[in-house]
Design an enzyme around this catalytic site. Structure first.
Site, PDB file in Angstrom:
ATOM      1  N   SER A  77       0.844  -1.328   0.458  1.00 52.59           N
ATOM      2  CA  SER A  77      -0.022  -0.233   0.184  1.00 52.59           C
ATOM      3  C   SER A  77       0.716   1.539   0.238  1.00 52.59           C
ATOM      4  O   SER A  77       0.706   2.523  -0.318  1.00 52.59           O
ATOM      5  CB  SER A  77      -1.203  -0.090   0.857  1.00 52.59           C
ATOM      6  OG  SER A  77      -2.233  -0.558   1.073  1.00 52.59           O
ATOM      7  N   LYS A  80       1.045   3.261  -3.106  1.00 47.04           N
ATOM      8  CA  LYS A  80      -0.627   4.287  -3.199  1.00 47.04           C
ATOM      9  C   LYS A  80      -0.074   5.850  -3.494  1.00 47.04           C
ATOM     10  O   LYS A  80      -1.293   6.714  -3.975  1.00 47.04           O
ATOM     11  CB  LYS A  80      -1.929   3.806  -1.826  1.00 47.04           C
ATOM     12  CG  LYS A  80      -2.451   2.454  -2.101  1.00 47.04           C
ATOM     13  CD  LYS A  80      -3.006   2.155  -1.206  1.00 47.04           C
ATOM     14  CE  LYS A  80      -3.614   1.337  -1.588  1.00 47.04           C
ATOM     15  NZ  LYS A  80      -4.317   0.038   0.049  1.00 47.04           N
ATOM     16  N   TYR A 204      -3.186  -2.439 -10.592  1.00 48.23           N
ATOM     17  CA  TYR A 204      -2.388  -2.356  -9.148  1.00 48.23           C
ATOM     18  C   TYR A 204      -1.205  -3.392  -8.903  1.00 48.23           C
ATOM     19  O   TYR A 204      -1.186  -2.863  -7.270  1.00 48.23           O
ATOM     20  CB  TYR A 204      -4.019  -2.345  -8.159  1.00 48.23           C
ATOM     21  CG  TYR A 204      -4.172  -1.941  -7.467  1.00 48.23           C
ATOM     22  CD1 TYR A 204      -4.103  -0.860  -6.712  1.00 48.23           C
ATOM     23  CD2 TYR A 204      -4.595  -3.149  -6.633  1.00 48.23           C
ATOM     24  CE1 TYR A 204      -4.308  -1.028  -4.933  1.00 48.23           C
ATOM     25  CE2 TYR A 204      -4.403  -2.973  -5.084  1.00 48.23           C
ATOM     26  CZ  TYR A 204      -4.495  -2.186  -4.607  1.00 48.23           C
ATOM     27  OH  TYR A 204      -4.445  -1.517  -3.132  1.00 48.23           O
ATOM     28  N   TYR A 256      -4.083   3.125   7.436  1.00 48.48           N
ATOM     29  CA  TYR A 256      -5.065   2.178   8.257  1.00 48.48           C
ATOM     30  C   TYR A 256      -6.345   3.059   8.683  1.00 48.48           C
ATOM     31  O   TYR A 256      -6.345   4.158   8.799  1.00 48.48           O
ATOM     32  CB  TYR A 256      -5.176   1.045   8.108  1.00 48.48           C
ATOM     33  CG  TYR A 256      -3.920   0.069   7.423  1.00 48.48           C
ATOM     34  CD1 TYR A 256      -4.335   0.400   5.387  1.00 48.48           C
ATOM     35  CD2 TYR A 256      -3.192  -0.623   7.738  1.00 48.48           C
ATOM     36  CE1 TYR A 256      -3.476  -0.401   5.192  1.00 48.48           C
ATOM     37  CE2 TYR A 256      -1.946  -1.067   6.415  1.00 48.48           C
ATOM     38  CZ  TYR A 256      -2.497  -1.199   5.521  1.00 48.48           C
ATOM     39  OH  TYR A 256      -1.610  -1.322   4.629  1.00 48.48           O
ATOM     40  N   VAL A 274       1.237  -3.635   4.096  1.00 51.16           N
ATOM     41  CA  VAL A 274       0.466  -5.098   4.765  1.00 51.16           C
ATOM     42  C   VAL A 274       1.525  -6.094   4.489  1.00 51.16           C
ATOM     43  O   VAL A 274       1.850  -7.177   5.555  1.00 51.16           O
ATOM     44  CB  VAL A 274      -0.889  -6.427   3.655  1.00 51.16           C
ATOM     45  CG1 VAL A 274      -1.478  -5.188   4.319  1.00 51.16           C
ATOM     46  CG2 VAL A 274      -0.291  -6.447   2.280  1.00 51.16           C
TER      47      VAL A 274
END
Ligand code: GLU
Length: 331
Positions: A77, A80, A204, A256, A274
């Protein structure tokens, strides 16, 4: 005996900083036992739960590393942040923000519930999966490699080398990502995706499988701490407005559904993934005391044992301790 707080007799030499960080990595290491590896991407189960490492790179060039610093890992992540930055650079900030909001959700990163319950026009923010998949669909390019090229260019501009893709992790996620496909189909139905679903998801999953090192994470953090400029050359790598927007999103949505707690107790922009990586950004501080890294620094943390929200369980404790003792908070 671990080193205590800084007092007026402390000489902030590189050796002192190194010993300090070594002591606290050893101290927090025991918490790695309390976390779990991410299992929904099967290949991530091959990580060693007991690993814990940190790299701190100052805008002033001083670098302190400690613990398991030589283990390459996929950014998951954390990617992102880069897709958001590149989409803003390619399409313009207002184009992107017309399609993805900047609000924290308080829900899990891969939640579908909010999308439907709140009948939203655009996903909440670029760091939850729905928002990230939408942003990936905005990237220019007809193939996943074309879409990813400017992300690799951005990383190469920062790191001085081009990172590679971990194809095993990519395949492992593509073969198992039922939840992300469900989010993707929902976004197709609501008309949020600008590129075709399979292409968007392939891109992605690839961006999540970019493999880097702890020092790389710290280096990226340094550029963000310096508002997008390389501190060595003073060249602009990321436009200031985009770097600042990315940092504000990291602060409000980067950890998160523990982002609020992290902002309250650690107080610096950060983004985790993660695989157990965290990139954190301590901007320059105008404090009068003699404190480490007053000019600002980037911090990379790696510890694949995760807490329930998906953040590195020992890594967060280590980061919180150092940020508190060194007064890194932006507040
Ligand atoms: N590739 C992962 C996913 O989309 C990234 C999740 C994360 O690191 O938060 O599920």
């Amino acid at each position: 005996m671990v080193q205590g707080a800084i007092n007026q007799n402390t000489k902030l030499t590189k050796d002192w900083l190194q010993n300090y960080v070594d002591d606290w990595v050893k101290f927090y290491w025991k918490h790695t036992k309390e976390g779990e590896l991410a299992s929904y991407i099967p290949h991530l189960m091959q990580a060693d739960k007991s690993h814990l490492g940190i790299s701190i790179m100052g805008i002033n060039g001083v670098t302190i590393e400690s613990g398991d610093v030589d283990i390459p890992f996929t950014i998951q992540s954390i990617s992102k942040v880069f897709t958001f930055i590149v989409a803003c650079m390619e399409r313009g900030v207002s184009y992107v923000l017309d399609r993805v909001d900047v609000e924290p959700t308080g829900a899990a990163f891969n939640s579908i519930m909010h999308l439907e319950m709140k009948q939203i026009k655009k996903p909440f923010n670029p760091f939850v999966n729905a928002g990230a998949i939408t942003v990936t669909s905005l990237l220019n390019g007809k193939t996943s490699d074309e879409k990813l090229e400017p992300i690799f260019e951005l990383l190469e501009n920062i790191l001085g080398y081009c990172p590679s893709l971990n194809m095993d992790v990519f395949k492992s996620e593509s073969e198992t990502s039922i939840r992300n496909r469900a989010i993707g189909y929902y976004l197709v139905e609501t008309g949020n995706l600008e590129s075709e679903l399979d292409l968007t998801l392939e891109t992605y999953f690839k961006q999540c499988s970019i493999e880097i090192s702890l020092k790389d994470l710290a280096h990226i953090g340094t550029i963000l701490a310096n508002d997008g400029k390389d501190p060595k050359t003073e060249l602009e790598i990321i436009p200031k407005q985009v770097a600042r927007l990315a940092k504000s999103l990291m602060l409000t949505c980067g950890m998160y559904d523990a982002s609020g707690k992290f902002a309250a107790y650690v107080g610096i922009p950060a983004k985790s993934g993660v695989s157990g990586g965290i990139v954190a950004v301590a901007p320059p501080r105008a404090r009068h005391e003699d404190l480490p890294f007053l000019e600002g620094c980037g911090i990379g943390v790696y510890g694949p044992a995760l807490d329930k929200q998906g953040n590195s369980i020992a890594g967060i404790r280590l980061l919180r301790h150092i940020a508190k003792q060194w007064d890194l908070s932006i507040f």
